[in-house]
Design a protein around this motif. Sequence first.
Motif, PDB file in Angstrom:
ATOM      1  N   SER A  48      -1.935  -4.890  -0.276  1.00 28.56           N
ATOM      2  CA  SER A  48      -1.900  -5.095   1.182  1.00 28.56           C
ATOM      3  C   SER A  48      -0.999  -4.065   1.859  1.00 28.56           C
ATOM      4  CB  SER A  48      -1.372  -6.500   1.487  1.00 28.56           C
ATOM      5  OG  SER A  48      -0.003  -6.579   1.130  1.00 28.56           O
ATOM      6  N   VAL A  49      -1.089  -4.006   3.174  1.00 29.39           N
ATOM      7  CA  VAL A  49      -0.241  -3.100   3.951  1.00 29.39           C
ATOM      8  C   VAL A  49       1.228  -3.441   3.713  1.00 29.39           C
ATOM      9  CG1 VAL A  49       0.413  -2.389   6.285  1.00 29.39           C
ATOM     10  CG2 VAL A  49      -2.002  -2.642   5.689  1.00 29.39           C
ATOM     11  N   SER A  50       1.560  -4.726   3.681  1.00 31.00           N
ATOM     12  CA  SER A  50       2.943  -5.140   3.418  1.00 31.00           C
ATOM     13  C   SER A  50       3.417  -4.635   2.063  1.00 31.00           C
ATOM     14  CB  SER A  50       3.071  -6.661   3.455  1.00 31.00           C
ATOM     15  OG  SER A  50       2.770  -7.149   4.738  1.00 31.00           O
ATOM     16  N   GLU A  51       2.559  -4.711   1.067  1.00 30.04           N
ATOM     17  CA  GLU A  51       2.919  -4.222  -0.270  1.00 30.04           C
ATOM     18  C   GLU A  51       3.039  -2.703  -0.276  1.00 30.04           C
ATOM     19  OE1 GLU A  51       0.974  -7.462  -3.276  1.00 30.04           O
ATOM     20  OE2 GLU A  51      -0.408  -6.283  -2.048  1.00 30.04           O
ATOM     21  N   ILE A  52       2.161  -2.012   0.446  1.00 27.89           N
ATOM     22  CA  ILE A  52       2.239  -0.550   0.537  1.00 27.89           C
ATOM     23  C   ILE A  52       3.601  -0.143   1.069  1.00 27.89           C
ATOM     24  CG2 ILE A  52       1.370   1.461   1.813  1.00 27.89           C
ATOM     25  CD1 ILE A  52      -1.460   0.152   1.508  1.00 27.89           C
ATOM     26  N   LEU A  53       4.048  -0.829   2.123  1.00 24.75           N
ATOM     27  CA  LEU A  53       5.362  -0.530   2.692  1.00 24.75           C
ATOM     28  C   LEU A  53       6.487  -0.917   1.737  1.00 24.75           C
ATOM     29  CD1 LEU A  53       4.694  -1.649   6.347  1.00 24.75           C
ATOM     30  CD2 LEU A  53       4.792   0.690   5.476  1.00 24.75           C
ATOM     31  N   ALA A  54       6.391  -2.088   1.124  1.00 24.91           N
ATOM     32  CA  ALA A  54       7.440  -2.558   0.212  1.00 24.91           C
ATOM     33  C   ALA A  54       7.568  -1.657  -1.014  1.00 24.91           C
ATOM     34  CB  ALA A  54       7.148  -3.993  -0.220  1.00 24.91           C
ATOM     35  N   TYR A  55       6.431  -1.173  -1.540  1.00 22.93           N
ATOM     36  CA  TYR A  55       6.443  -0.347  -2.748  1.00 22.93           C
ATOM     37  C   TYR A  55       6.541   1.144  -2.438  1.00 22.93           C
ATOM     38  CZ  TYR A  55       4.371  -4.625  -4.772  1.00 22.93           C
ATOM     39  OH  TYR A  55       4.103  -5.909  -5.157  1.00 22.93           O
ATOM     40  N   SER A  56       6.515   1.501  -1.162  1.00 26.80           N
ATOM     41  CA  SER A  56       6.519   2.913  -0.735  1.00 26.80           C
ATOM     42  C   SER A  56       5.389   3.691  -1.406  1.00 26.80           C
ATOM     43  CB  SER A  56       7.866   3.577  -1.050  1.00 26.80           C
ATOM     44  OG  SER A  56       8.900   2.975  -0.336  1.00 26.80           O
ATOM     45  N   SER A  57       4.193   3.135  -1.353  1.00 28.16           N
ATOM     46  CA  SER A  57       3.042   3.753  -2.010  1.00 28.16           C
ATOM     47  C   SER A  57       2.571   5.002  -1.256  1.00 28.16           C
ATOM     48  CB  SER A  57       1.883   2.754  -2.090  1.00 28.16           C
ATOM     49  OG  SER A  57       0.697   3.399  -2.499  1.00 28.16           O
ATOM     50  N   ASN A  58       2.644   6.150  -1.915  1.00 32.40           N
ATOM     51  CA  ASN A  58       2.164   7.402  -1.330  1.00 32.40           C
ATOM     52  C   ASN A  58       0.661   7.342  -1.057  1.00 32.40           C
ATOM     53  OD1 ASN A  58       4.750   8.470  -1.627  1.00 32.40           O
ATOM     54  ND2 ASN A  58       4.278   9.370  -3.604  1.00 32.40           N
ATOM     55  N   ILE A  59      -0.069   6.804  -2.001  1.00 35.16           N
ATOM     56  CA  ILE A  59      -1.528   6.748  -1.880  1.00 35.16           C
ATOM     57  C   ILE A  59      -1.931   5.776  -0.779  1.00 35.16           C
ATOM     58  CG2 ILE A  59      -3.663   6.098  -3.079  1.00 35.16           C
ATOM     59  CD1 ILE A  59      -2.205   7.110  -5.684  1.00 35.16           C
ATOM     60  N   GLY A  60      -1.337   4.602  -0.763  1.00 36.90           N
ATOM     61  CA  GLY A  60      -1.638   3.630   0.280  1.00 36.90           C
ATOM     62  C   GLY A  60      -1.304   4.163   1.664  1.00 36.90           C
ATOM     63  N   THR A  61      -0.166   4.824   1.786  1.00 36.70           N
ATOM     64  CA  THR A  61       0.234   5.396   3.067  1.00 36.70           C
ATOM     65  C   THR A  61      -0.745   6.479   3.506  1.00 36.70           C
ATOM     66  OG1 THR A  61       2.558   4.904   2.607  1.00 36.70           O
ATOM     67  CG2 THR A  61       2.110   6.571   4.286  1.00 36.70           C
ATOM     68  N   GLY A  62      -1.172   7.317   2.572  1.00 41.61           N
ATOM     69  CA  GLY A  62      -2.134   8.369   2.888  1.00 41.61           C
ATOM     70  C   GLY A  62      -3.460   7.804   3.359  1.00 41.61           C
ATOM     71  N   LYS A  63      -3.928   6.752   2.700  1.00 36.59           N
ATOM     72  CA  LYS A  63      -5.196   6.143   3.091  1.00 36.59           C
ATOM     73  C   LYS A  63      -5.097   5.469   4.458  1.00 36.59           C
ATOM     74  CE  LYS A  63      -7.472   5.655  -1.326  1.00 36.59           C
ATOM     75  NZ  LYS A  63      -8.312   4.774  -2.137  1.00 36.59           N
ATOM     76  N   MET A  64      -3.968   4.832   4.727  1.00 39.52           N
ATOM     77  CA  MET A  64      -3.783   4.227   6.051  1.00 39.52           C
ATOM     78  C   MET A  64      -3.754   5.309   7.124  1.00 39.52           C
ATOM     79  SD  MET A  64      -1.171   0.991   5.598  1.00 39.52           S
ATOM     80  CE  MET A  64       0.253   2.021   5.644  1.00 39.52           C
ATOM     81  N   ALA A  65      -3.062   6.412   6.853  1.00 37.12           N
ATOM     82  CA  ALA A  65      -2.967   7.512   7.827  1.00 37.12           C
ATOM     83  C   ALA A  65      -4.340   8.102   8.127  1.00 37.12           C
ATOM     84  CB  ALA A  65      -2.020   8.587   7.306  1.00 37.12           C
ATOM     85  N   LEU A  66      -5.160   8.295   7.099  1.00 42.33           N
ATOM     86  CA  LEU A  66      -6.509   8.817   7.324  1.00 42.33           C
ATOM     87  C   LEU A  66      -7.340   7.871   8.178  1.00 42.33           C
ATOM     88  CD1 LEU A  66      -7.485  10.382   3.881  1.00 42.33           C
ATOM     89  CD2 LEU A  66      -7.139  11.574   6.052  1.00 42.33           C
ATOM     90  N   GLN A  67      -7.204   6.594   7.927  1.00 41.76           N
ATOM     91  CA  GLN A  67      -7.965   5.612   8.694  1.00 41.76           C
ATOM     92  C   GLN A  67      -7.504   5.575  10.152  1.00 41.76           C
ATOM     93  OE1 GLN A  67      -7.693   1.562   7.287  1.00 41.76           O
ATOM     94  NE2 GLN A  67      -9.454   0.934   8.487  1.00 41.76           N
ATOM     95  N   MET A  68      -6.212   5.728  10.369  1.00 42.04           N
ATOM     96  CA  MET A  68      -5.667   5.670  11.735  1.00 42.04           C
ATOM     97  C   MET A  68      -6.048   6.895  12.552  1.00 42.04           C
ATOM     98  SD  MET A  68      -1.833   4.297  10.975  1.00 42.04           S
ATOM     99  CE  MET A  68      -1.327   4.186  12.685  1.00 42.04           C
TER     100      MET A  68
END
Length: 74
Positions: free
Chosen positions: A30-50
């Motif tokens: 989830s987005v909360s987990e992406i932030l909590a784990y500092s996921s580079n991949i999750g952050t990149g995918k969210m940025a592309l979607q935004m």
Amino acid sequence: SKYNCEMGQWKIGGRTIRESDSKHQYGWISVSEILAYSSNIGTGKMALQMGAERLREGLKDFGFGEKSGVDMPG
């Protein structure tokens, strides 16, 4: 929302994005987990979607790019 964090390696545009620690091999999180784990991949995918403008505004709303007010060098 949940994003597939590709078990730690994401190939995009001829490049590979990895998590900072090779032990971090996340699947769908989830987005909360992406932030909590500092996921580079999750952050990149969210940025592309935004998209660039929405991402820029979101970062600006959180104070990125502004002086922090902490009196320390750097």
